[in-house]
Design a protein around this motif. Structure first.
Motif, PDB file in Angstrom:
ATOM      1  N   THR A   1       0.842  -1.202   0.000  1.00  0.00           N
ATOM      2  CA  THR A   1       0.000   0.000   0.000  1.00  0.00           C
ATOM      3  C   THR A   1       0.877   1.252   0.000  1.00  0.00           C
ATOM      4  O   THR A   1       0.648   2.191  -0.780  1.00  0.00           O
ATOM      5  N   PHE A   2       1.906   1.263   0.851  1.00  0.00           N
ATOM      6  CA  PHE A   2       2.834   2.397   0.865  1.00  0.00           C
ATOM      7  C   PHE A   2       3.654   2.455  -0.423  1.00  0.00           C
ATOM      8  O   PHE A   2       4.034   3.540  -0.871  1.00  0.00           O
TER       9      PHE A   2
ATOM     10  N   TYR B   1       2.608   1.905  -3.446  1.00  0.00           N
ATOM     11  CA  TYR B   1       1.857   2.662  -4.453  1.00  0.00           C
ATOM     12  C   TYR B   1       1.625   4.113  -4.037  1.00  0.00           C
ATOM     13  O   TYR B   1       1.503   4.988  -4.904  1.00  0.00           O
ATOM     14  N   MET B   2       1.586   4.385  -2.743  1.00  0.00           N
ATOM     15  CA  MET B   2       1.499   5.777  -2.304  1.00  0.00           C
ATOM     16  C   MET B   2       2.785   6.529  -2.673  1.00  0.00           C
ATOM     17  O   MET B   2       2.744   7.671  -3.146  1.00  0.00           O
TER      18      MET B   2
ATOM     19  N   LEU C   1      -3.833   8.780  -2.852  1.00  0.00           N
ATOM     20  CA  LEU C   1      -3.222   8.697  -1.524  1.00  0.00           C
ATOM     21  C   LEU C   1      -4.274   8.388  -0.463  1.00  0.00           C
ATOM     22  O   LEU C   1      -4.046   7.563   0.440  1.00  0.00           O
TER      23      LEU C   1
ATOM     24  N   GLY D   1      -5.212   4.829  -0.415  1.00  0.00           N
ATOM     25  CA  GLY D   1      -4.237   4.035   0.331  1.00  0.00           C
ATOM     26  C   GLY D   1      -4.498   4.068   1.821  1.00  0.00           C
ATOM     27  O   GLY D   1      -4.429   3.038   2.501  1.00  0.00           O
TER      28      GLY D   1
ATOM     29  N   ARG E   1      -7.420   1.915   2.615  1.00  0.00           N
ATOM     30  CA  ARG E   1      -7.077   0.491   2.606  1.00  0.00           C
ATOM     31  C   ARG E   1      -6.432   0.069   3.928  1.00  0.00           C
ATOM     32  O   ARG E   1      -6.724  -1.003   4.455  1.00  0.00           O
ATOM     33  N   LEU E   2      -5.571   0.916   4.462  1.00  0.00           N
ATOM     34  CA  LEU E   2      -4.940   0.597   5.738  1.00  0.00           C
ATOM     35  C   LEU E   2      -5.992   0.470   6.838  1.00  0.00           C
ATOM     36  O   LEU E   2      -5.893  -0.412   7.705  1.00  0.00           O
TER      37      LEU E   2
ATOM     38  N   LEU F   1      -6.517  -1.260  -3.419  1.00  0.00           N
ATOM     39  CA  LEU F   1      -5.205  -1.500  -4.025  1.00  0.00           C
ATOM     40  C   LEU F   1      -5.309  -1.473  -5.544  1.00  0.00           C
ATOM     41  O   LEU F   1      -4.440  -0.920  -6.227  1.00  0.00           O
TER      42      LEU F   1
ATOM     43  N   GLN G   1      -5.672   2.134  -6.525  1.00  0.00           N
ATOM     44  CA  GLN G   1      -4.355   2.769  -6.407  1.00  0.00           C
ATOM     45  C   GLN G   1      -3.461   2.420  -7.585  1.00  0.00           C
ATOM     46  O   GLN G   1      -2.910   3.297  -8.260  1.00  0.00           O
TER      47      GLN G   1
END
Length: 233
Positions: A92-93, A95-96, A118, A121, A124-125, A152, A155
């Motif tokens: 996830t990070f 793709y951020m 962003l 993301g 998603r977390l 995801l 993203q």
């Protein structure tokens, strides 16, 4: 093919992958001084992307290898689940950070769509922290497995399109290839997300999906860390 054969294929692939990704990360760190001044910001972001990816996948595939060695996946569901959670967070990070790579590479300002990616993301977390994820399971539960992967997909596909549009427009070969590899990774990953509960063999598509990430790292290494510019715009 027998189950034991498939297990050994996965173990060998996982170990080879970890060696490859950590080798590329180590070389990037060691050779960061050769990066051209104009590429320093992008190269640093890419380096951190793959440090995160390597850390998460060490938990994911590394713990799967340990689980196989200590009785199998079904006997070690917590170990498998912890690894799956680790890679879910780090990708996830990944793709951020790629949003910021796009911004720096193409000299863009953060537009509404970039901020949206962003925020997706972050969403998603939050979703991954919900108890319905059942991270102790060896196979993701439905519908939560799909729900947590939709952000995801948004993203990844969103930033892929942004990169490809600007790379093709500016004739940036490096990021045209990177965008293409991201496309391939999601092409292989989508059937796994949708149907792996019904067809477990689809999990094998994670191998070419993983190779697409290695290709991104190799392309970035060739562009930024060799002192050459064959792939640059």
């Amino acid at each position: 093919m027998s189950e034991s054969f498939l297990i050994w294929v996965e173990i060998i692939f996982d170990v080879a992958y970890l060696i490859a990704v950590w080798t590329l990360v180590a070389i990037m760190i060691r050779k960061k001084s050769v990066v051209a001044e104009k590429d320093q910001k992008v190269a640093k972001l890419v380096r951190w992307m793959f440090i995160l990816l390597a850390l998460g996948d060490t938990g994911h595939v590394g713990f799967r290898v340990i689980a196989y060695a200590t009785g199998g996946l079904e006997k070690n569901p917590a170990l498998v689940g912890i690894g799956a959670f680790a890679t879910a967070v780090t990708v996830t990070f990944f793709y951020m950070l790629l949003v910021w790579v796009w911004k720096e590479r193409f000299g863009k300002k953060m537009n509404l769509f970039a901020w949206f990616l962003l925020l997706v993301g972050v969403a998603r977390l939050v979703i991954m922290a919900l108890p319905g994820n059942q991270w102790g399971n060896t196979v993701p539960p439905q519908p939560m497995g799909l729900i947590r992967n939709i952000p995801l997909m948004v993203q990844g596909i969103g930033i892929m399109l942004m990169i490809l549009i600007d790379a093709i427009r500016s004739k940036d070969r490096t990021f045209t290839w990177i965008g293409g590899m991201i496309f391939l990774s999601f092409l292989f990953y989508t059937p796994v997300i949708l149907f792996v509960q019904q067809v477990p063999m689809l999990g094998m598509l994670m191998m070419p999906k993983t190779l697409a990430y290695i290709a991104v790292a190799a392309i970035a290494y060739a562009a930024f860390y060799t002192g050459k510019s064959r792939l640059k715009q």
